[in-house]
Design an enzyme around this catalytic site. Structure first.
Site, PDB file in Angstrom:
ATOM      1  N   LYS A 225       0.816  -1.217   0.000  1.00 56.42           N
ATOM      2  CA  LYS A 225       0.000   0.000   0.000  1.00 56.42           C
ATOM      3  C   LYS A 225       0.848   1.265   0.000  1.00 56.42           C
ATOM      4  O   LYS A 225       2.009   1.256   0.374  1.00 56.42           O
ATOM      5  CB  LYS A 225      -0.979  -0.016   1.183  1.00 56.42           C
ATOM      6  CG  LYS A 225      -2.167  -0.927   0.873  1.00 56.42           C
ATOM      7  CD  LYS A 225      -3.299  -0.827   1.839  1.00 56.42           C
ATOM      8  CE  LYS A 225      -4.452  -1.707   1.307  1.00 56.42           C
ATOM      9  NZ  LYS A 225      -5.495  -1.908   2.304  1.00 56.42           N
ATOM     10  N   ARG A 259      -4.149 -10.077   4.894  1.00 58.45           N
ATOM     11  CA  ARG A 259      -4.439 -10.099   3.449  1.00 58.45           C
ATOM     12  C   ARG A 259      -3.214  -9.558   2.722  1.00 58.45           C
ATOM     13  O   ARG A 259      -2.775  -8.446   2.989  1.00 58.45           O
ATOM     14  CB  ARG A 259      -5.671  -9.227   3.180  1.00 58.45           C
ATOM     15  CG  ARG A 259      -6.087  -9.163   1.727  1.00 58.45           C
ATOM     16  CD  ARG A 259      -7.291  -8.231   1.564  1.00 58.45           C
ATOM     17  NE  ARG A 259      -7.762  -8.190   0.198  1.00 58.45           N
ATOM     18  CZ  ARG A 259      -7.263  -7.384  -0.747  1.00 58.45           C
ATOM     19  NH1 ARG A 259      -6.286  -6.551  -0.448  1.00 58.45           N
ATOM     20  NH2 ARG A 259      -7.748  -7.418  -1.973  1.00 58.45           N
TER      21      ARG A 259
END
Ligand code: 8Y7
Length: 279
Positions: A225, A259
Site C-alpha cells: 500500500k 491479506r
C-alpha cells in the site's frame, strides 16, 4: 472461525492471498486476461495453487478495483470475471474462497458456488447486501472506509481515528446481527488506506490491539500500500519487506488474518510469530 463449513483455528493467525481478476490491477492484473479480454483460467489456477502452496488458507478473489480513482466496472462485468474463478477454485482446490465485492447479486451467486467469505470494503452498506449474506452460510469481513474510492483520499478527517473506526464497525456489526448474521460469522477490518492519511494509518497500525475490544477476529491488508511507499520511498514492487514488517507489527497485536499479495514472505512472518507463541 467457520467459513460455510470450512474451519480455521481462531487461536492462530492465517494468510489470505490476493487474486485480483482486474486487467488494471496495480500488481498482478493483466497476465490473467488474454489480448481480447478473456479470462485465462489455467493461469488463474496456477496462481491460486502457488499461493495455497506458499501458505494461504484463504484466497480473496476480486473483480472490481477499489484503489483510489479506479474506473468502476458494471455489475455484469464483475460477475463475469469473478464467478468462473469461484467455480474453478471451489471444484479444484481445498482452500477457503473469499469474494471481494459489494454487490448483493455477486455475494449470493458466489456463496452458491462455494465461497466461504464475503470481503466487502463497503461493509454491507449497498442495497440488499445484508440480506444477501444473511441468506448464506458464508462469513463476512466488514471493512471501514471513509468516503468512496474515487474521492476518499481528498483530505480525510477524524477526531480520533481508532475510536471512530471502532464506532463504525460496531454499528455495522449491530446491523448484521439485526439482519440475522450472527457474530460467529463476522470479521472486522480497519481498512488501511481507505480514506486515511499516513498519520491515520500509523495511528491505526500502532493501536490495532484496541480492536480486540470488539471481541471479533481482525483482518488487515497492508501489503504494497501507498503508506509503505511514503515511508520507504519505494515503488509498489519493492514494498514486500515493508509489508512483511507491517504484518509483523499487526501479528504482535493478535490479528487473525493478514491479506497480502506476498503470500510466501508473509507466511514466514506468521511462522515466526507462531514459534514465538508456542515457545
Ligand atoms: C483491502 C481490501 C483492498 C483491505 C480488506 C489493496 C479489497 C487495495 N484492500 N479488503 N481490499 N482489507 N478486507 O491495496 O485492506 O489491496 S484493495
Amino acid at each position: 472461525m467457520n467459513f460455510a463449513g470450512k474451519e480455521l483455528d481462531p487461536a492462530t493467525p492465517h494468510v489470505m492471498g490476493i487474486l485480483n481478476i482486474t486487467p488494471d490491477s496495480f500488481s498482478d492484473g493483466g497476465e490473467l486476461f488474454s489480448e481480447n479480454g478473456k479470462l485465462l483460467l489455467d493461469k488463474i489456477m496456477q496462481r491460486a495453487e502457488a499461493m495455497q502452496q506458499a501458505g494461504a488458507a484463504i484466497l480473496d478473489v476480486g473483480g472490481e478495483s477499489t484503489r483510489p480513482g479506479a474506473k468502476p466496472v458494471s455489475p455484469q462485468e464483475e460477475m463475469d470475471r469473478v464467478l468462473p474463478v469461484v467455480e474453478l477454485l471451489s471444484s479444484n482446490l481445498d482452500v477457503i474462497i473469499s469474494v471481494d465485492t459489494s454487490s448483493a447479486e455477486l455475494m449470493r451467486a458466489s456463496a452458491g458456488l462455494g465461497a466461504g467469505l464475503i470481503n466487502d470494503v463497503r461493509a454491507l452498506q449497498k442495497p440488499g447486501a445484508l440480506e444477501a449474506v444473511a441468506e448464506t452460510q458464508a462469513a463476512v469481513c466488514l471493512m471501514h472506509m471513509q468516503g468512496q474510492p474515487s474521492t476518499m483520499q481528498n483530505e480525510p478527517e477524524y477526531h480520533d481515528v481508532v475510536v471512530e473506526v471502532k464506532e463504525f464497525l460496531n454499528q455495522r456489526i449491530a446491523g448484521c446481527e439485526q439482519a440475522g448474521i450472527n457474530r460467529e460469522r463476522i470479521i472486522i477490518d480497519p481498512g488501511f488506506g481507505f480514506g486515511k492519511t499516513l498519520a491515520h494509518n500509523l495511528e491505526l497500525l500502532g493501536r490495532l490491539s484496541e480492536f480486540k475490544q470488539l471481541k471479533l477476529p481482525v483482518l488487515v491488508g497492508l501489503s504494497r500500500k501507498r503508506m509503505l511507499g511514503t515511508i520507504t520511498g519505494r515503488p509498489e514492487k519493492d514494498r514486500v519487506a515493508a509489508g512483511v514488517a507491517a504484518a509483523s507489527i499487526a501479528l504482535m497485536q493478535e490479528v487473525s488474518i493478514i491479506r497480502t499479495h506476498d503470500v510466501a514472505e508473509t507466511a514466514d512472518a506468521v511462522k515466526l510469530y507462531r514459534a514465538l507463541e508456542n515457545k
